[in-house]
Every structure is written in structure tokens, then in C-alpha cells.
Scaffold this motif. Structure first.
Motif, short mmCIF file in Angstrom:
data_model
loop_
_atom_site.label_atom_id
_atom_site.label_comp_id
_atom_site.label_asym_id
_atom_site.label_seq_id
_atom_site.Cartn_x
_atom_site.Cartn_y
_atom_site.Cartn_z
N LEU A 71 0.70 -1.22 0.03
CA LEU A 71 0.09 -0.03 -0.14
C LEU A 71 0.82 1.29 -0.07
O LEU A 71 0.69 2.38 -0.85
CB LEU A 71 -0.80 0.03 1.18
CG LEU A 71 -1.85 1.08 1.42
CD1 LEU A 71 -3.17 0.58 2.12
CD2 LEU A 71 -1.23 2.06 2.34
N LEU B 274 3.85 1.66 -1.30
CA LEU B 274 4.70 1.87 -2.48
C LEU B 274 3.50 2.12 -3.75
O LEU B 274 3.73 2.95 -4.33
CB LEU B 274 5.08 0.43 -3.15
CG LEU B 274 5.87 0.41 -4.06
CD1 LEU B 274 6.99 1.47 -4.02
CD2 LEU B 274 6.44 -1.16 -4.26
N LYS B 275 2.35 1.72 -3.61
CA LYS B 275 1.05 2.02 -4.53
C LYS B 275 0.95 3.45 -4.35
O LYS B 275 0.49 4.17 -5.03
CB LYS B 275 0.16 1.16 -4.12
CG LYS B 275 -1.02 1.24 -5.52
CD LYS B 275 -0.60 1.51 -6.70
CE LYS B 275 -0.46 0.30 -7.65
NZ LYS B 275 0.14 0.69 -8.95
N THR B 276 0.59 3.72 -2.95
CA THR B 276 0.54 5.37 -2.51
C THR B 276 1.40 6.29 -3.23
O THR B 276 1.22 7.29 -3.85
CB THR B 276 0.20 5.60 -1.17
OG1 THR B 276 -0.65 4.53 -0.53
CG2 THR B 276 -0.21 6.92 -1.09
N SER C 58 3.68 5.61 -5.71
CA SER C 58 3.65 5.55 -7.15
C SER C 58 2.33 6.62 -7.97
O SER C 58 2.32 7.14 -8.83
CB SER C 58 3.60 4.24 -7.69
OG SER C 58 2.43 3.63 -7.75
N LEU D 273 -7.13 0.95 -2.41
CA LEU D 273 -6.51 -0.46 -2.44
C LEU D 273 -6.96 -1.38 -1.69
O LEU D 273 -7.07 -2.39 -1.94
CB LEU D 273 -5.08 0.04 -2.38
CG LEU D 273 -3.98 -1.27 -2.31
CD1 LEU D 273 -4.09 -2.11 -3.58
CD2 LEU D 273 -2.77 -0.82 -2.04
N PHE E 195 3.66 -4.21 -9.49
CA PHE E 195 5.30 -3.61 -9.38
C PHE E 195 6.24 -4.79 -9.59
O PHE E 195 5.82 -6.04 -9.43
CB PHE E 195 5.54 -3.30 -7.84
CG PHE E 195 4.59 -2.04 -7.64
CD1 PHE E 195 5.02 -0.86 -8.13
CD2 PHE E 195 3.73 -2.10 -6.60
CE1 PHE E 195 4.42 0.24 -7.71
CE2 PHE E 195 3.21 -1.08 -6.24
CZ PHE E 195 3.52 0.17 -6.73
N ILE F 233 10.95 4.40 -9.80
CA ILE F 233 10.77 4.40 -8.28
C ILE F 233 11.78 3.43 -7.56
O ILE F 233 12.24 2.21 -8.04
CB ILE F 233 9.48 3.50 -8.11
CG1 ILE F 233 8.23 4.49 -8.92
CG2 ILE F 233 9.14 3.59 -6.65
CD1 ILE F 233 6.91 3.84 -8.61
N LEU G 288 10.53 5.17 -1.78
CA LEU G 288 10.04 4.69 -0.49
C LEU G 288 11.28 4.72 0.41
O LEU G 288 12.08 3.48 0.35
CB LEU G 288 9.51 3.40 -0.93
CG LEU G 288 8.32 2.76 0.26
CD1 LEU G 288 7.54 3.70 0.56
CD2 LEU G 288 7.98 1.54 -0.31
#
Lengths: 206, 206
Positions: free
Chosen positions: A195, A197-199, A201, B14, B108, B147, B173
Motif C-alpha cells: 500500500l 508503494l502504491k500510494t 507511485s 487499494l 510492481f 521508483i 520509498l
DNA sequence: CTATGTGAATGGATTCACAGCC
DNA sequence: GGCTGTGAATCCATTCACATAG
């Protein structure tokens, strides 16, 4: 003194603590809310508001005493006393967290690690004796463990969480992407890596 | 359509996606905001508000089409296309994340892993070829990587972050407890493991 | 004159409540 | 009747602004 402190405030307190720790090593005696705020890229009024929950800790005209404030925050957060934790699920992530040094600096001590695999228990992982998850009641009682870090596979998350609660665990740091259903008594915090990482990106370049 | 979406909304999206994915496997055709909300222990109005940012996705009287909504969210979040990432710092945590399967399910793909140790680069770690951090510009360009997941030791965090930015990385991240100072162009999300554990323990039993 | 501590103002996210459509 | 979509109301956190203390 500790009623209704916002979670965000508690988190920033720890960030202040880290900087104060560093500043003290540099020999700093005093610091203003403005200087501390600038280091963290936040507003000075935010720093003062956060600290004001815990009393009048500064001196008008000169700011805050670095040593006194660091120790005060350490005390508020309980960094000045040891807190025992266990890790449940000795896969890649659990093993990595067992070796993570960042917990130690905040007063956490990993006392035991658990898994459900016969291959693992009995053996040492990252220097910790690995126990059978079904032994957990006994071991957390003997060692006064109230906090568990949960790093089992998603499929096993809910059933393992129930075992933890039954064994007397009061708080779970949940690394699985599963929403755990337990009684309100047990405090749960979720760390959802995918989550995050998705946020990130999603907002990249916005 | 994508202006000013709250971060919290993206994160919940998500969570909805995961449940919709599961519900679809169960053969569900429709779902109401209330049922979805109950699964997540949130309010139904929250679900509707979140979804309303992206148009009128439901049908009054019958709710949301599970398949259509799942695919819509996948599209909004970009789960339907692959996003390349790299991991920088192949210690315990970096290696664990390289093996973490949760990223894959969200589109990913880990393309490359980096370290600064001669012992590591050239070798495979968790199935990935490990490269010299100083090769990063070349490799991220060849592979369209925007990323990076940063898992180096704290002491190396800031200097490594600068290398990443120079190499063309747009989002980081950050698993180190260091506040990274980079240009505003580069998006940073922090995952502070010790902070999560400390916050949890502070509120335990409250 | 400097910098805190804190009510008041602002800003953002959540929840309510209901009009509108199926 | 059932459930969405959404302005209005509420709640909570951040920021302002200034009276007060050193």
C-alpha cells in the motif's frame, strides 16, 4: 497529562527525540521551536503545540533545554525503559526485522521469535531461539511480552492473531495485508508495504 | 478527474480493490457501499465519498458491480500496468523486500537491486542480479525505473538519495529513519518501522 | 527584544442526512 | 423500498497571531 494526545503528535515526538539526541551529541544546549521545526520541515507552532500537551517545557526568550527536553520525551514515550516484544513468522520479513537495530534504540527488546515450521523451531535465527507458535502462551507469560510483530503469510494471519490474543498479547504490529478481526481490547497497527508503494507511485510527479 | 484526491482515499481504494478481488472469486456480482464498508469497519458514506471522486460508479438501488468496480480501481491505481522499481541496499531488509510477493500483485516489478559492497554485486540475491550502486544511472535508464526502495544503513541514506535523484529516480520509498533532503520534484514516502512500533506501544491499552 | 504557550481561525477529512434515481 | 451521490455539518489537526514571560 496523557489524555487525548493525537497520534500524529506522538509520532512527531519521536522525530523530535531523534534530533535532540543528535543535537546533544553536537554539544547544543538550547534550541528554539523554530530551529527544531526547520530541521523537520514543519511549522514552529506545530512543535510548540505538540510539546504543550505535556506541560510548559520551554523558557520564553531562550527556547528549550536540549537535554531536559530529550529526557522528557524519552520518558513520555517510554524510551527510558525496556519493552519486550516478540516476532511471529520467521520468513524473510520476520527474519529481517529480528535483525533490525532501529528497535533497540527506542527501548524495545526482542525476546522471542516464533514460527510454525518444525524446520525452524529449535534453531537460532538471527541469534534468537525460534519457538513453536503453540508455545506462545507460556513464553510470553514467562517474559512479560505484551507486543507482537506479525509477519506470517497472509493466509495464516487471522488465525495466528487469534492465538496471540488468547495468549495475552495486547498490541500487534501487523505486516500482513489482512484486516485482523479481534476484540477492541487488542490494539492493532498495520504496516502495509504494498500500500505504501502504491500510494507513492500514485502521487509520483504530482 | 485526478486533481486533489486525498491520500487517505487512495489508500482505501487499494483496500477496496483487495476485497473486490476476493469477492469476485467468491462469485459476487454486486455489492453495496454498506457491505464493503462493514468488511473494512468503516462508514458506508466514506466508501461512497471515496468512489465519487472518480465518477458515478454505482447504481442506485443495487449498489456497485463488483467486476466493473474492481477494474475501475485497478485502472485508477495503475494496477493494470507494470511499474518497474529497484531496491537500493541489500541488507536484511532490502533482501526481504526483494523476496516480498505483495508488490507483484499490485503490478510492481523489481527490476534491479543495488548495493555498495563488492561482496554483493555481481552475485544474485533472492534471484536478482545485484549491481553496483554507481551503475544506477545506466540501469534505471535502460529499464525505465522511476521508483526506488531505499534500505541502506542510516549513515548512507542522504548521500544515496542524492545519487538516486541525480540518476533520474522520481519517487523514493524510504525505510531509513533519516529525513531526506531532496528537491521538491522527488516524491518521498517514509516507512519508519521503529516509529510504528513506538506509536503502537504508546497507545497500547488506551 | 526573543521565543513560548495558547485561544481563535483555518483547512481537511469524515460523517450526516436527504434528495434523486433504479 | 433500497441504495447512491453529494452538499452541509461536524470533527480533528494545523496554523495564525498575540499576550505573556524571560
Amino acid at each position: 497529562m496523557r489524555k487525548g494526545i493525537p497520534e500524529k503528535t506522538v509520532q512527531r515526538l519521536l522525530l523530535y527525540y531523534r534530533y535532540l539526541f543528535f543535537l546533544l551529541q553536537q554539544g547544543a544546549k538550547n534550541i528554539s521551536s523554530k530551529s527544531l521545526a526547520d530541521l523537520l520541515e514543519i511549522k514552529d507552532s506545530q512543535v510548540r503545540k505538540d510539546l504543550s500537551y505535556f506541560g510548559q517545557l520551554g523558557k520564553r526568550g531562550s527556547g528549550y533545554d536540549v537535554l531536559a527536553l530529550r529526557d522528557k520525551i524519552a520518558n513520555i514515550l517510554g524510551i527510558d525503559k525496556e519493552t519486550n516484544v516478540c516476532i511471529v513468522g520467521m520468513g524473510n520479513l520476520g527474519s529481517a526485522l529480528a535483525a533490525y537495530k532501529g528497535f533497540l534504540a527506542l527501548g524495545f527488546r526482542i525476546i522471542a521469535v516464533f514460527d510454525n515450521s518444525k524446520q525452524k523451531f529449535g534453531h537460532k535465527i538471527k541469534g534468537y531461539q525460534c519457538y513453536d507458535i503453540n508455545q506462545i502462551s507460556k513464553i510470553i507469560e514467562e517474559n512479560d511480552i505484551k507486543i507482537a510483530i506479525l509477519t506470517v503469510p497472509a493466509e495464516a494471519a487471522q488465525e495466528t492473531a487469534i492465538k496471540l490474543e488468547k495468549a495475552g498479547i495486547k498490541a500487534i504490529l501487523n505486516f500482513t495485508p489482512v484486516k485482523l478481526s479481534l476484540s477492541k481490547r487488542t490494539k492493532i497497527s498495520n504496516v502495509d508495504l504494498a500500500l505504501e508503494l502504491k500510494t507513492l507511485s500514485f502521487f509520483m510527479g504530482k
